[in-house]
Scaffold this active site. Structure first.
Site, PDB file in Angstrom:
ATOM      1  N   SER A   6       1.273   4.324   5.222  1.00  0.00           N
ATOM      2  CA  SER A   6      -0.056   3.713   5.230  1.00  0.00           C
ATOM      3  C   SER A   6      -0.668   3.802   6.615  1.00  0.00           C
ATOM      4  O   SER A   6       0.049   3.800   7.624  1.00  0.00           O
ATOM      5  CB  SER A   6       0.063   2.245   4.835  1.00  0.00           C
ATOM      6  OG  SER A   6      -1.163   1.586   5.058  1.00  0.00           O
TER       7      SER A   6
ATOM      8  N   TYR B  60       4.196  -5.829   6.393  1.00  0.00           N
ATOM      9  CA  TYR B  60       3.774  -4.543   5.828  1.00  0.00           C
ATOM     10  C   TYR B  60       3.577  -3.516   6.944  1.00  0.00           C
ATOM     11  O   TYR B  60       4.050  -2.385   6.872  1.00  0.00           O
ATOM     12  CB  TYR B  60       2.482  -4.748   5.039  1.00  0.00           C
ATOM     13  CG  TYR B  60       2.028  -3.531   4.272  1.00  0.00           C
ATOM     14  CD1 TYR B  60       2.705  -3.106   3.134  1.00  0.00           C
ATOM     15  CD2 TYR B  60       0.902  -2.815   4.673  1.00  0.00           C
ATOM     16  CE1 TYR B  60       2.277  -1.992   2.415  1.00  0.00           C
ATOM     17  CE2 TYR B  60       0.462  -1.704   3.952  1.00  0.00           C
ATOM     18  CZ  TYR B  60       1.153  -1.297   2.829  1.00  0.00           C
ATOM     19  OH  TYR B  60       0.721  -0.197   2.116  1.00  0.00           O
TER      20      TYR B  60
HETATM   21  P1  NAP Z   1       1.222  -1.060  -6.752  1.00  0.00           P
HETATM   22  O1  NAP Z   1       0.275  -0.772  -7.857  1.00  0.00           O
HETATM   23  O2  NAP Z   1       1.474  -2.463  -6.328  1.00  0.00           O
HETATM   24  O3  NAP Z   1       2.606  -0.334  -7.120  1.00  0.00           O
HETATM   25  C1  NAP Z   1       3.767  -0.569  -6.377  1.00  0.00           C
HETATM   26  C2  NAP Z   1       4.932  -0.039  -7.177  1.00  0.00           C
HETATM   27  O4  NAP Z   1       6.142  -0.267  -6.423  1.00  0.00           O
HETATM   28  C3  NAP Z   1       5.110  -0.782  -8.519  1.00  0.00           C
HETATM   29  O5  NAP Z   1       5.495   0.158  -9.501  1.00  0.00           O
HETATM   30  C4  NAP Z   1       6.253  -1.742  -8.230  1.00  0.00           C
HETATM   31  O6  NAP Z   1       7.001  -2.120  -9.369  1.00  0.00           O
HETATM   32  C5  NAP Z   1       7.081  -0.852  -7.304  1.00  0.00           C
HETATM   33  N1  NAP Z   1       8.122  -1.582  -6.600  1.00  0.00           N
HETATM   34  C6  NAP Z   1       7.995  -2.662  -5.785  1.00  0.00           C
HETATM   35  N2  NAP Z   1       9.210  -3.046  -5.364  1.00  0.00           N
HETATM   36  C7  NAP Z   1      10.112  -2.214  -5.930  1.00  0.00           C
HETATM   37  C8  NAP Z   1      11.536  -2.095  -5.883  1.00  0.00           C
HETATM   38  N3  NAP Z   1      12.293  -2.952  -5.180  1.00  0.00           N
HETATM   39  N4  NAP Z   1      12.144  -1.084  -6.570  1.00  0.00           N
HETATM   40  C9  NAP Z   1      11.402  -0.214  -7.289  1.00  0.00           C
HETATM   41  N5  NAP Z   1      10.057  -0.289  -7.401  1.00  0.00           N
HETATM   42  C10 NAP Z   1       9.436  -1.267  -6.715  1.00  0.00           C
HETATM   43  O7  NAP Z   1       0.791  -0.341  -5.408  1.00  0.00           O
HETATM   44  P2  NAP Z   1       0.175   1.107  -5.049  1.00  0.00           P
HETATM   45  O8  NAP Z   1      -1.138   0.864  -4.423  1.00  0.00           O
HETATM   46  O9  NAP Z   1       0.312   2.050  -6.182  1.00  0.00           O
HETATM   47  O10 NAP Z   1       1.173   1.496  -3.879  1.00  0.00           O
HETATM   48  C11 NAP Z   1       2.043   2.620  -3.912  1.00  0.00           C
HETATM   49  C12 NAP Z   1       2.418   2.965  -2.477  1.00  0.00           C
HETATM   50  O11 NAP Z   1       1.209   3.314  -1.760  1.00  0.00           O
HETATM   51  C13 NAP Z   1       3.036   1.802  -1.694  1.00  0.00           C
HETATM   52  O12 NAP Z   1       4.090   2.267  -0.913  1.00  0.00           O
HETATM   53  C14 NAP Z   1       1.881   1.317  -0.822  1.00  0.00           C
HETATM   54  O13 NAP Z   1       2.325   0.679   0.337  1.00  0.00           O
HETATM   55  C15 NAP Z   1       1.157   2.605  -0.542  1.00  0.00           C
HETATM   56  N6  NAP Z   1      -0.243   2.439  -0.117  1.00  0.00           N
HETATM   57  C16 NAP Z   1      -1.186   1.966  -0.984  1.00  0.00           C
HETATM   58  C17 NAP Z   1      -2.503   1.833  -0.559  1.00  0.00           C
HETATM   59  C18 NAP Z   1      -3.593   1.349  -1.477  1.00  0.00           C
HETATM   60  O14 NAP Z   1      -4.743   1.232  -1.014  1.00  0.00           O
HETATM   61  N7  NAP Z   1      -3.321   1.071  -2.749  1.00  0.00           N
HETATM   62  C19 NAP Z   1      -2.859   2.175   0.759  1.00  0.00           C
HETATM   63  C20 NAP Z   1      -1.882   2.653   1.615  1.00  0.00           C
HETATM   64  C21 NAP Z   1      -0.592   2.797   1.164  1.00  0.00           C
HETATM   65  P3  NAP Z   1       6.630  -3.453 -10.264  1.00  0.00           P
HETATM   66  O15 NAP Z   1       5.540  -3.037 -11.209  1.00  0.00           O
HETATM   67  O16 NAP Z   1       7.937  -3.748 -10.939  1.00  0.00           O
HETATM   68  O17 NAP Z   1       6.198  -4.517  -9.302  1.00  0.00           O
END
Ligand code: NAP
Length: 229
Positions: free
Chosen positions: A140, A155
């Protein structure tokens, strides 16, 4: 030969979309999730699009869970080509570093840093056998030291540390055909960031590009361009 890709936290959000895009390119996707019901349902959605996707239960914070996955991969396939460390949590929004809750930081590190490192340690030996691997760490802008502001300390610390993992492994694997890169997906509309401006389609693009087209290693990208550490 059909490539095999493991994606973590793939039941929703960016991980689900990365799985979809890689599968559309003809790969077999090991869609992993920590919740069996949600993971199976997500895999079924992609299978219904005619994609080659199988579900495997994986909690990235649990060593035994990673061990089971790796044993199954070794028994079932002859290779693993791609690992996308996408699973992540952001549980200390609204805190400053001075107010931080150390237990939340530790929990975040388990998921966002030690999980990816454990998976790399487990899967690189398999990748070495075929001398091919593409590892993408979904990081990120929050982890960029030059862009560091304030807020959600756990984070931010975790994503900076994940970038260190990328640099270390990139250096350790120089001279092999296994690449390791970090990427920032942009601000993407998901459960983690409901106000994000980007679609998951846009957010997944650079990860898919790193997994399939780029030969760079040990670098940080966003929008297919190098991003400031
Ligand atoms: P999200 O919708 O909250 O998805 C996160 C995923 O990670 C969910 O499937 C969650 O599972 C899973 N997870 C959490 N803890 C876990 C564990 N211990 N073992 C296995 N799976 C686990 O978030 P997202 O936005 O798609 O984020 C995906 C990645 O992109 C993350 O690394 C995040 O930091 C990064 N990111 C996102 C943004 C943004 O703007 N969205 C920006 C920068 C970086 P559950 O459904 O079971 O909770």
């Amino acid at each position: 030969m059909q490539k095999i890709a493991v994606v973590t936290g793939a039941n929703r959000g960016i991980g689900f979309e990365i799985s979809r895009q890689l599968a559309h390119l003809g790969m077999k996707i090991i869609l992993t999730a920590r919740d069996e019901k949600k993971g199976r349902e997500a895999a079924r959605r992609l299978q219904n699009e005619g994609l080659d996707v199988v579900f495997y239960l994986l909690d990235v914070t649990k060593e035994e869970s990673i061990g089971r996955l790796v044993e199954w991969l070794e028994q079932t396939f002859t290779r693993v080509d791609i690992l996308v460390n996408n699973a992540g949590i952001d549980i200390d929004r609204g805190y400053t570093a001075l107010q931080s809750d150390i237990s939340k930081i530790k929990e975040t590190m388990e998921t966002n840093v030690y999980g990816p490192l454990r998976l790399c340690k487990a899967l690189v030996p398999i990748m070495r056998k075929s001398n091919f691997g593409r590892i993408v760490n979904v990081s990120s802008e929050s982890g960029s030291l030059n862009g560091m502001t304030t807020g959600h300390p756990g984070y931010r610390i975790s994503k900076t540390a994940l970038n260190v993992v990328t640099k270390l492994l990139g250096n350790e694997l120089l001279g092999t055909n296994i690449t390791v890169n970090s990427m920032h997906p942009g601000r993407v509309r998901t459960d983690m960031n409901p106000n994000g401006q980007r679609s998951v389609k846009e957010g997944a693009d650079t990860a898919v590009w790193l997994a399939t087209e780029s030969t760079a290693t040990g670098k940080f990208f966003s929008d297919r361009k190098e991003y400031d550490w």
